[in-house]
Scaffold this motif. Structure first.
Motif, PDB file in Angstrom:
ATOM      1  N   MET A 156       0.835  -1.200   0.000  1.00  0.00           N
ATOM      2  CA  MET A 156       0.000   0.000   0.000  1.00  0.00           C
ATOM      3  C   MET A 156       0.872   1.253   0.000  1.00  0.00           C
ATOM      4  SD  MET A 156      -1.977   1.493   3.285  1.00  0.00           S
ATOM      5  CE  MET A 156      -0.321   1.560   3.992  1.00  0.00           C
ATOM      6  N   TYR A 157       1.911   1.240   0.824  1.00  0.00           N
ATOM      7  CA  TYR A 157       2.809   2.396   0.923  1.00  0.00           C
ATOM      8  C   TYR A 157       3.520   2.648  -0.408  1.00  0.00           C
ATOM      9  CZ  TYR A 157       6.756   5.294   2.365  1.00  0.00           C
ATOM     10  OH  TYR A 157       7.680   6.301   2.461  1.00  0.00           O
ATOM     11  N   LEU A 158       4.006   1.595  -1.038  1.00  0.00           N
ATOM     12  CA  LEU A 158       4.703   1.738  -2.315  1.00  0.00           C
ATOM     13  C   LEU A 158       3.771   2.251  -3.410  1.00  0.00           C
ATOM     14  CD1 LEU A 158       6.812  -1.534  -2.176  1.00  0.00           C
ATOM     15  CD2 LEU A 158       7.746   0.776  -2.323  1.00  0.00           C
ATOM     16  N   THR A 159       2.494   1.913  -3.295  1.00  0.00           N
ATOM     17  CA  THR A 159       1.523   2.375  -4.282  1.00  0.00           C
ATOM     18  C   THR A 159       1.209   3.853  -4.112  1.00  0.00           C
ATOM     19  OG1 THR A 159       0.507   0.175  -4.283  1.00  0.00           O
ATOM     20  CG2 THR A 159      -0.778   1.965  -5.243  1.00  0.00           C
ATOM     21  N   LYS A 160       1.075   4.279  -2.870  1.00  0.00           N
ATOM     22  CA  LYS A 160       0.667   5.652  -2.596  1.00  0.00           C
ATOM     23  C   LYS A 160       1.835   6.631  -2.546  1.00  0.00           C
ATOM     24  CE  LYS A 160      -3.650   4.574  -0.211  1.00  0.00           C
ATOM     25  NZ  LYS A 160      -4.483   5.383  -1.136  1.00  0.00           N
ATOM     26  N   ASN A 161       3.019   6.125  -2.289  1.00  0.00           N
ATOM     27  CA  ASN A 161       4.201   6.977  -2.244  1.00  0.00           C
ATOM     28  C   ASN A 161       5.147   6.559  -3.366  1.00  0.00           C
ATOM     29  OD1 ASN A 161       6.614   8.323  -1.679  1.00  0.00           O
ATOM     30  ND2 ASN A 161       6.295   8.214   0.527  1.00  0.00           N
ATOM     31  N   ARG A 162       5.137   7.315  -4.444  1.00  0.00           N
ATOM     32  CA  ARG A 162       5.877   6.930  -5.653  1.00  0.00           C
ATOM     33  C   ARG A 162       7.238   7.623  -5.777  1.00  0.00           C
ATOM     34  NH1 ARG A 162       4.007   2.613  -8.777  1.00  0.00           N
ATOM     35  NH2 ARG A 162       1.746   2.499  -8.627  1.00  0.00           N
ATOM     36  N   LYS A 163       7.740   8.173  -4.703  1.00  0.00           N
ATOM     37  CA  LYS A 163       9.012   8.892  -4.775  1.00  0.00           C
ATOM     38  C   LYS A 163      10.162   7.984  -5.207  1.00  0.00           C
ATOM     39  CE  LYS A 163       7.793  12.377  -1.317  1.00  0.00           C
ATOM     40  NZ  LYS A 163       8.118  12.975   0.006  1.00  0.00           N
ATOM     41  N   TRP A 164      10.051   6.691  -4.875  1.00  0.00           N
ATOM     42  CA  TRP A 164      11.124   5.756  -5.206  1.00  0.00           C
ATOM     43  C   TRP A 164      11.314   5.612  -6.716  1.00  0.00           C
ATOM     44  CZ3 TRP A 164       9.377   1.652  -8.099  1.00  0.00           C
ATOM     45  CH2 TRP A 164       8.004   1.381  -8.031  1.00  0.00           C
TER      46      TRP A 164
END
Length: 273
Positions: free
Chosen positions: A141-149
């Motif tokens: 969920m975090y990787l989906t909502k936070n795309r800074k990576w």
């Protein structure tokens, strides 16, 4: 491996808004395969209390490979409900706390007992949707909502993956070799390892047709849920022979089921995957 699957599953769900649909699909898959394993479970559950049987079915996933399906459902439901009330970053922090508790109940149990004089003994276990599924689904969920990576250099993912892998080797050597831990289900270092692995493989472009992608999904699902049958059938063989027999028969079985499910009159076999 399961940690990666939990993570990828959540990313797919959130990006395609198919949470309820997937929970239903996983639920049907879990029920069908639980019925398939039922004869074996009946034989090996003699003497179990009703409460233990209920816990095995609704929480532990019958102790087969099916635990992943059960854990996936529970993890997705937890994240889905929490998203209604909490920020996704807070959910991630909460999930990590559950992971740490799970680690102290699992691989880190000897250290927990030595330092804190605490020995966990509860009915919840660790290989389930709360301590295993929830943290990794929350990561997805975090990787989906936070795309800074996505905008960062791939070198960061490579270095992070390498450091996490070294940490996992050190952690396993410490706990398995030195502390002789009896449980190796949850590891602290696997969490960052999963994160960096995902951010790394997402930079690798693999071109596959839709048909090939669907076939891979079908056969991987079938191999996973059915290999427990062959683990039972071929138990007792020498390790490498055991591994090869289970791999070959599970793969062959899966291919046959997929082919048969494409025929008229046998389309109901699609419910197996």
């Amino acid at each position: 491996m399961c940690s990666i699957l939990f993570c990828f599953k959540c990313i797919f769900l959130l990006e395609n808004n198919r949470v309820i649909e997937t929970i239903k699909r996983l639920g049907i898959l879990y029920i069908i395969w639980s019925l398939i394993y039922l004869p074996y479970d009946i034989i090996h559950s003699k003497g179990y209390s009703v409460i233990k049987i209920i816990r095995l079915f609704f929480w532990d996933g019958n102790s087969h490979a099916l635990w992943f399906l059960c854990g996936n459902i529970i993890g997705i439901v937890i994240v889905y409900l929490l998203l209604r009330f909490l920020d996704y970053r807070i959910i991630l922090v909460i999930s990590v706390l559950f992971l740490l508790v799970g680690c102290f109940k699992s691989s880190w149990a000897p250290i927990a007992f030595q330092i804190f004089k605490i020995q966990f003994s509860d009915v919840l276990g660790t290989r389930n949707g709360l301590f295993y599924g929830f943290p990794y689904v929350a990561m997805g969920m975090y990787l989906t909502k936070n795309r800074k990576w996505e905008g960062k250099p791939i070198s960061g993912s490579i270095i992070g993956f390498a450091i996490s892998l070294i940490a996992l080797i050190a952690e396993s050597m410490l706990l398995v070799v030195y502390y002789k831990t009896s449980s190796t289900i949850l590891w602290v270092s696997v969490y960052p390892l999963t994160y960096f692995f995902f951010t790394l493989v997402c930079r690798i472009k693999i071109v596959l047709s839709v048909d090939k992608s669907r076939f891979i999904r079908k056969i991987s699902t079938l191999i996973y849920v059915s290999h427990g049958i062959f683990l039972i059938l071929f138990s007792g063989y020498q390790y490498m022979v055991y591994f090869l027999l289970v791999s070959i028969f599970a793969t062959a079985f899966s291919v046959i089921i997929i082919k048969l499910s494409q025929r008229n009159g046998l389309r109901f076999l699609r419910y197996l995957y």
